[in-house]
Design a protein around this motif. Structure first.
Motif, short mmCIF file in Angstrom:
data_model
loop_
_atom_site.label_atom_id
_atom_site.label_comp_id
_atom_site.label_asym_id
_atom_site.label_seq_id
_atom_site.Cartn_x
_atom_site.Cartn_y
_atom_site.Cartn_z
N ILE A 10 8.04 -9.90 -1.00
CA ILE A 10 8.05 -9.42 -2.42
C ILE A 10 8.77 -8.00 -2.50
N PRO A 11 9.94 -7.99 -2.95
CA PRO A 11 10.37 -6.53 -3.28
C PRO A 11 9.51 -5.36 -3.80
N ALA A 12 9.56 -4.23 -3.32
CA ALA A 12 8.57 -3.28 -3.83
C ALA A 12 9.13 -3.17 -5.42
N ASP A 13 10.20 -3.06 -5.77
CA ASP A 13 10.81 -2.77 -7.12
C ASP A 13 11.45 -4.16 -7.79
N PRO A 16 15.69 -5.31 -12.42
CA PRO A 16 17.22 -6.45 -12.26
C PRO A 16 17.94 -5.91 -11.29
N GLU A 17 18.15 -4.82 -10.77
CA GLU A 17 18.77 -4.05 -9.83
C GLU A 17 18.44 -4.71 -8.51
N ASN A 18 17.10 -5.14 -8.28
CA ASN A 18 16.68 -5.83 -7.24
C ASN A 18 16.68 -7.23 -7.41
N GLU A 19 17.03 -7.82 -8.31
CA GLU A 19 17.14 -9.25 -8.59
C GLU A 19 17.71 -10.08 -7.30
N HIS A 20 18.53 -9.61 -6.56
CA HIS A 20 19.07 -10.39 -5.37
C HIS A 20 17.89 -10.48 -4.47
N GLU A 25 14.94 -14.37 -1.65
CA GLU A 25 13.64 -15.13 -1.16
C GLU A 25 13.57 -16.43 -1.56
N ARG A 26 13.89 -16.66 -2.58
CA ARG A 26 13.79 -17.97 -3.34
C ARG A 26 14.71 -19.35 -2.44
#
Length: 137
Positions: A10-13, A16-20, A25-26
Motif C-alpha cells: 500500500i503506497p504511503a500516499d 492521484p499522483e501516486n495512482e500508478h 499493485e493490482r
C-alpha cells in the motif's frame, strides 16, 4: 484502519499522483509470483481471501464454459468437468490454509480470519460435492 508503513503493498500516499503505485499493485495480482505468494500465506488477509476465492474465478469460469462446450459435443470428455471441479475444490483447500496463515492489515482480528477460513472451506466443499454430478452419464 490500515497502517501504510507496515504494508509493502500500500503506497504511503494514496493521492492521484501516486495512482500508478495502486495500479502496479493490482497488475501484480495477475502474475505467477503473486499467486505463489498468496498460496504461501504471505499476502494480506483481505487480498488472500478475495483474490483466492474470487479473482481465481476469472480463470476458472472461462475454463468451465470451454469444458461444458467441449463436453456437449464430445460426451466422452465430460469427465473433464468433474476433474476440474475436484481441482477447484483442492485449490480452495490451499486457499483456506493461506487465509489462515495470512497477516491481517490494520485492526482485523482473529474473527475475520476464522470467517474467511470457514467461507473458503465451504467453497471447497461445494466444489468437491458438486464434482460427481458434472461428469455426465
Amino acid at each position: 484502519m490500515t497502517n501504510p508503513e507496515h504494508d509493502d503493498h500500500i503506497p504511503a500516499d494514496l493521492t492521484p499522483e501516486n495512482e500508478h503505485e495502486v495500479l502496479d499493485e493490482r497488475a501484480r495480482m495477475f502474475t505467477l509470483g503473486f499467486w505463489k505468494s498468496l498460496l504461501a500465506g504471505r499476502e494480506g488477509l483481505g487480498d488472500t481471501f478475495w483474490a483466492g476465492n474470487y479473482l481465481a474465478a476469472l480463470f476458472f469460469l472461462p475454463l468451465m464454459v470451454l469444458l461444458f462446450t467441449i463436453a456437449s459435443f464430445l460426451p466422452s470428455l465430460s469427465f473433464l468437468l468433474s476433474t476440474s471441479f475436484v481441482a477447484l475444490g483442492v485449490y480452495f483447500l490451499f486457499v483456506a490454509r493461506a487465509v489462515w496463515l495470512a497477516k491481517p492489515k490494520g485492526d482485523t482480528g482473529l474473527g475475520w480470519r476464522i470467517v474467511g477460513v470457514i467461507w473458503t472451506l465451504m467453497n471447497a466443499g461445494m466444489s468437491l460435492a458438486y464434482a460427481p454430478f458434472t461428469g455426465g452419464a
